[in-house]
Design a protein around this motif. Structure first.
Motif, short mmCIF file in Angstrom:
data_model
loop_
_atom_site.label_atom_id
_atom_site.label_comp_id
_atom_site.label_asym_id
_atom_site.label_seq_id
_atom_site.Cartn_x
_atom_site.Cartn_y
_atom_site.Cartn_z
N SER A 1 -27.75 -26.24 -24.68
CA SER A 1 -27.74 -25.41 -23.48
C SER A 1 -26.31 -25.06 -23.06
CB SER A 1 -28.47 -26.13 -22.34
OG SER A 1 -28.47 -25.34 -21.18
N LEU A 2 -26.08 -23.79 -22.80
CA LEU A 2 -24.77 -23.32 -22.35
C LEU A 2 -24.91 -22.58 -21.03
CD1 LEU A 2 -23.28 -21.90 -25.70
CD2 LEU A 2 -22.94 -24.16 -24.70
N ALA A 3 -23.80 -22.48 -20.31
CA ALA A 3 -23.78 -21.76 -19.03
C ALA A 3 -22.65 -20.75 -19.06
CB ALA A 3 -23.61 -22.73 -17.87
N PRO A 4 -22.90 -19.54 -19.58
CA PRO A 4 -21.84 -18.53 -19.69
C PRO A 4 -21.30 -18.13 -18.32
CG PRO A 4 -23.78 -17.92 -20.98
CD PRO A 4 -24.18 -19.08 -20.12
N ILE A 5 -20.02 -17.76 -18.28
CA ILE A 5 -19.42 -17.27 -17.04
C ILE A 5 -20.06 -15.96 -16.64
CG2 ILE A 5 -17.26 -16.45 -16.02
CD1 ILE A 5 -15.76 -18.35 -17.90
N ALA A 6 -20.37 -15.11 -17.62
CA ALA A 6 -20.99 -13.81 -17.35
C ALA A 6 -21.95 -13.49 -18.49
CB ALA A 6 -19.94 -12.72 -17.21
N VAL A 7 -22.96 -12.66 -18.18
CA VAL A 7 -23.95 -12.25 -19.17
C VAL A 7 -23.95 -10.73 -19.22
CG1 VAL A 7 -26.41 -12.22 -19.76
CG2 VAL A 7 -25.37 -14.31 -18.85
N ALA A 8 -24.04 -10.19 -20.43
CA ALA A 8 -23.98 -8.73 -20.60
C ALA A 8 -25.18 -8.05 -19.96
CB ALA A 8 -23.92 -8.40 -22.09
N GLU A 9 -24.91 -6.93 -19.30
CA GLU A 9 -25.95 -6.03 -18.78
C GLU A 9 -25.76 -4.68 -19.45
OE1 GLU A 9 -25.39 -6.09 -14.58
OE2 GLU A 9 -26.39 -8.03 -14.32
N LEU A 10 -26.78 -4.23 -20.17
CA LEU A 10 -26.65 -3.00 -20.95
C LEU A 10 -26.74 -1.76 -20.05
CD1 LEU A 10 -28.88 -3.88 -24.05
CD2 LEU A 10 -26.45 -4.33 -23.66
N SER A 11 -25.94 -0.77 -20.39
CA SER A 11 -25.97 0.49 -19.65
C SER A 11 -27.22 1.27 -20.03
CB SER A 11 -24.72 1.31 -19.97
OG SER A 11 -24.80 2.58 -19.38
N PRO A 12 -27.97 1.81 -19.04
CA PRO A 12 -29.20 2.53 -19.35
C PRO A 12 -28.98 4.00 -19.70
CG PRO A 12 -28.95 2.37 -16.99
CD PRO A 12 -27.77 1.66 -17.59
N GLN A 13 -27.79 4.52 -19.48
CA GLN A 13 -27.57 5.94 -19.72
C GLN A 13 -26.44 6.16 -20.73
OE1 GLN A 13 -27.17 4.95 -16.28
NE2 GLN A 13 -24.93 4.87 -16.14
N SER A 14 -26.44 7.35 -21.30
CA SER A 14 -25.41 7.70 -22.27
C SER A 14 -24.10 7.94 -21.53
CB SER A 14 -25.81 8.96 -23.03
OG SER A 14 -24.80 9.32 -23.94
N PRO A 15 -22.99 7.38 -22.00
CA PRO A 15 -21.70 7.55 -21.31
C PRO A 15 -21.14 8.96 -21.50
CG PRO A 15 -21.40 6.38 -23.37
CD PRO A 15 -22.88 6.54 -23.20
N ARG A 16 -20.23 9.33 -20.66
CA ARG A 16 -19.60 10.64 -20.73
C ARG A 16 -18.50 10.63 -21.79
NH1 ARG A 16 -16.56 11.61 -17.04
NH2 ARG A 16 -16.59 9.62 -15.90
N LEU A 17 -18.41 11.71 -22.53
CA LEU A 17 -17.33 11.84 -23.52
C LEU A 17 -15.98 11.76 -22.84
CD1 LEU A 17 -18.68 14.68 -25.84
CD2 LEU A 17 -18.69 12.21 -26.25
N GLN A 18 -15.05 11.15 -23.52
CA GLN A 18 -13.67 10.98 -23.07
C GLN A 18 -13.54 10.04 -21.86
OE1 GLN A 18 -10.97 12.14 -24.86
NE2 GLN A 18 -12.65 12.64 -26.29
N SER A 19 -14.63 9.36 -21.51
CA SER A 19 -14.53 8.38 -20.42
C SER A 19 -13.80 7.14 -20.93
CB SER A 19 -15.92 8.00 -19.90
OG SER A 19 -16.70 7.43 -20.94
N GLU A 20 -13.16 6.45 -19.99
CA GLU A 20 -12.41 5.25 -20.38
C GLU A 20 -13.37 4.10 -20.67
OE1 GLU A 20 -9.40 4.11 -17.65
OE2 GLU A 20 -8.05 5.74 -18.21
N ILE A 21 -13.04 3.40 -21.74
CA ILE A 21 -13.82 2.20 -22.10
C ILE A 21 -12.83 1.08 -22.45
CG2 ILE A 21 -15.90 3.38 -22.88
CD1 ILE A 21 -13.46 2.17 -25.49
N ALA A 22 -13.36 -0.12 -22.61
CA ALA A 22 -12.53 -1.25 -23.02
C ALA A 22 -13.36 -2.16 -23.92
CB ALA A 22 -12.02 -2.03 -21.81
N VAL A 23 -12.70 -2.82 -24.84
CA VAL A 23 -13.36 -3.80 -25.72
C VAL A 23 -12.76 -5.17 -25.43
CG1 VAL A 23 -13.63 -4.60 -28.09
CG2 VAL A 23 -13.90 -2.19 -27.56
N SER A 24 -13.63 -6.15 -25.19
CA SER A 24 -13.19 -7.53 -25.00
C SER A 24 -13.40 -8.28 -26.31
CB SER A 24 -13.99 -8.20 -23.88
OG SER A 24 -13.60 -9.57 -23.76
#
Length: 598
Positions: free
Chosen positions: A455-478
């Protein structure tokens, strides 16, 4: 039926005779070995024991050993033949069960047999030639072996005791000495009752059986000389490696170690290194440092990251102590440490694989003899030793075959990562310390789903985006850009270049992002912290793409893989952009290092 039994017996005897043929002369002497069947403290008793063995098996020889003892051996053989001879003779009861393979450079002067053939027994014997080969091998061979030097004349055999004298000497034994004899009889395969120090009918019967096997008069009472032979046989594994007590005043530890196989090398706190000095490749570490329970637990975790502690093996941590055992096809290591009066002390024994009987005896002797004295290693000891990021106190840190990034998609430890990191692994871990099992792996989508075995207790859990993102919008990769070297994930900023791949695949998005190999498998997030996808490995497949071109499996692909695995998907509705630090905390909090181990 009689013919079948006779044929079987004949076959077994032929096998034993075949295996008993010494190594061929064309073998390099360095490739030949012996089988040690007994060790005696005196030349007279060893000579007598050699005669007993020679009466029932061939190729018996006697040599003086390191440490002043005298060994009875059979051979020499090639390593392969020695293993087979050892197995056959053990199974037939011709030699003690604790007999072992001995290397020729551990042997000194030969004392048995004496005569014309003495020098010849120190090198592999020439196999009989047959047919046409015989004529080619009849030429005289040049004798290059050095003449054998006898260290001392053989004294007359020690007088034995009568049964009445044996009983009288037996009465002087302490309870522990009687138990030791029962343990030795048990190890030799003659006793299977309680170790209680009481010489009842079972013990007497086993003594008689042992006397019969050794060719002594069967009385059921061991003489003083016979007791010594029995104990010498039992302690042969310890004698062969020169078990002796050492006192390390700087570490505040004394114990018995295989002193013929290891020698002190250096101090690198919290370890005193005793490196291999023999042919077995044995190593010993003494553990000595100040600390409390948290220090002990930290040492427990750190030891498991070292190359000397293989991944497979039992581990146990208690309130004020721990033990670690690790095994692979090359060696076995055992570590024990305990906390007492603010001092953590213990040891590690590293032993080659395939020599379990002797390793167990040595380990038991080290554990039984371990004693603590006041004081621990000075933290400044060994400060002049050259430091290396891949070493911890002079010990190599275990490295995974590959490390990539992943991210938590549930609060109980389910992780999404790239499929290539779980290929060909004997073990997959999260953040090095937590084992994970593969729920699914799809090479076509490039995605794998893992579940932590605890059993683990993550600091945060991913929540998926329900919509398609806008082109040229800023994103980041962790991700762990440098495969865990920095110890924590970092964010790499970029833009969404297209919602499809160069080939038009709508399940893959194209990014303008300067990613590193270790970032693969990490979450791609938008300004609100919602997960847009998972970064895919950089696979050019024969093409050289411009710098800064990356690809990601989109959120819809992740959602489909999770639903197919029966997992609940968490979705984030459209939200406002997070402050920079909040976005960093959320993205890195869901990111985990995924490692593949061989």
């Amino acid at each position: 039926m009689r013919k079948m039994i006779a044929a079987l017996v004949l076959s077994l005897n032929a096998l034993a005779m075949l295996l008993a043929v010494p190594a061929q002369a064309q073998q390099n002497p360095q490739d030949t070995v012996w089988i040690q069947v007994a060790a005696r403290p005196t030349l007279a008793s060893a000579n007598q024991e050699a005669q007993v063995f020679a009466a029932k098996i061939p190729d018996v020889a006697g040599f003086s050993l390191v440490g002043g003892w005298y060994g009875v051996l059979i051979g020499p053989y090639t390593r392969e033949d020695a293993n087979r001879v050892l197995q056959v003779y053990r199974s037939e009861g011709q030699i003690p069960r604790d007999s072992f393979i001995a290397l020729p450079n551990n042997l000194r002067n030969q004392f048995y047999p004496l005569g014309e053939d003495t020098a010849q027994t120190t090198q592999p014997a020439q196999a009989p030639a047959t047919g046409a080969t015989a004529e080619a091998t009849t030429a005289p061979q040049t004798q290059t072996a050095d003449p054998v030097v006898i260290a001392e004349p053989s004294p007359p055999a020690l007088p034995d005791e009568s049964p009445a004298e044996a009983r009288r000497s037996e009465r002087t034994l302490s309870r522990d000495e009687r138990k030791e004899l029962q343990i030795a009889l048990q190890a030799a395969g003659f006793y299977n009752s309680a170790i209680d120090g009481a010489f009842g009918r079972g013990t007497r019967s086993s003594m008689s059986d042992w006397q019969a096997a050794k060719g002594f008069e069967i009385t059921g009472v061991l003489t003083t000389a016979q007791r010594q032979i029995l104990l010498d046989d039992y302690n042969a594994p310890l004698i062969s490696v020169g078990m002796r007590r050492i006192i390390d005043t700087q570490a505040g530890i004394s114990l018995e170690i295989p002193a013929d196989e290891v020698t002190f090398s250096r101090y690198e706190p919290p370890f005193a290194h005793y490196d291999s000095s023999g042919d077995l490749g044995v190593r010993v570490l003494l553990i000595s440092q100040r600390g409390d329970k948290s220090t002990l637990y930290g040492l427990y975790d750190i030891m498991q990251t070292l190359e000397i502690v293989p991944l497979e093996g039992p581990r146990e941590r208690e309130n004020d102590s721990f033990t670690l055992e690790g095994r692979n096809n090359r060696f076995v290591s055992f570590t024990q440490a305990s906390l007492k009066n603010g001092e953590i002390k213990g040891f590690t024994l590293i032993w080659p694989a395939g020599d379990e009987a002797r390793r167990s005896r040595v380990l038991s002797a080290m554990q039984a003899s371990f004693e603590r004295s006041e004081g621990v290693l000075d933290d400044a000891a060994g400060a002049d030793i050259q430091q290396d990021i891949d070493l911890l106190s002079g010990l190599e840190i275990r490295k995974p075959k590959m490390s990539r990034s992943g991210f938590f998609v549930s609060s109980d430890g389910v992780v999404v990562t790239t499929a290539d990191v779980v290929q060909g692994c004997t073990r997959v871990t999260l953040d090095y310390g937590y084992r994970a099992e593969v729920v699914s792996a799809d090479t076509q989508s490039g995605m794998a789903i893992l579940r932590s075995t605890q059993s683990l207790a993550p600091i945060a859990v991913a929540e998926l985006s329900p919509q398609s993102p806008r082109l040229q919008s800023e994103i980041a990769v962790s991700g762990f850009s440098y495969e865990g070297v920095l110890g924590a994930p970092s964010l790499t900023w970029g833009k969404l270049a297209d919602v499809k791949s160069l080939e038009g695949d709508t399940s893959v998005a194209r990014l303008e992002l300067a990613a590193q190999p270790g970032d693969a498998g990490g979450p791609v997030v938008d300004a609100s912290g919602a997960v847009l996808g998972m970064l895919l490995p950089q696979t050019a497949q024969g093409r050289q793409l411009p710098a800064g071109v990356s690809f990601a499996a989109n959120a819809e692909t992740i959602r489909g893989a999770m639903e197919a695995a029966g997992l609940e998907v968490q979705t984030q509705l459209a939200g406002a952009a997070l402050p920079n630090q909040a976005l960093v905390n959320r993205a890195t909090g869901m990111t985990v290092l995924v490692s593949c181990w061989e």
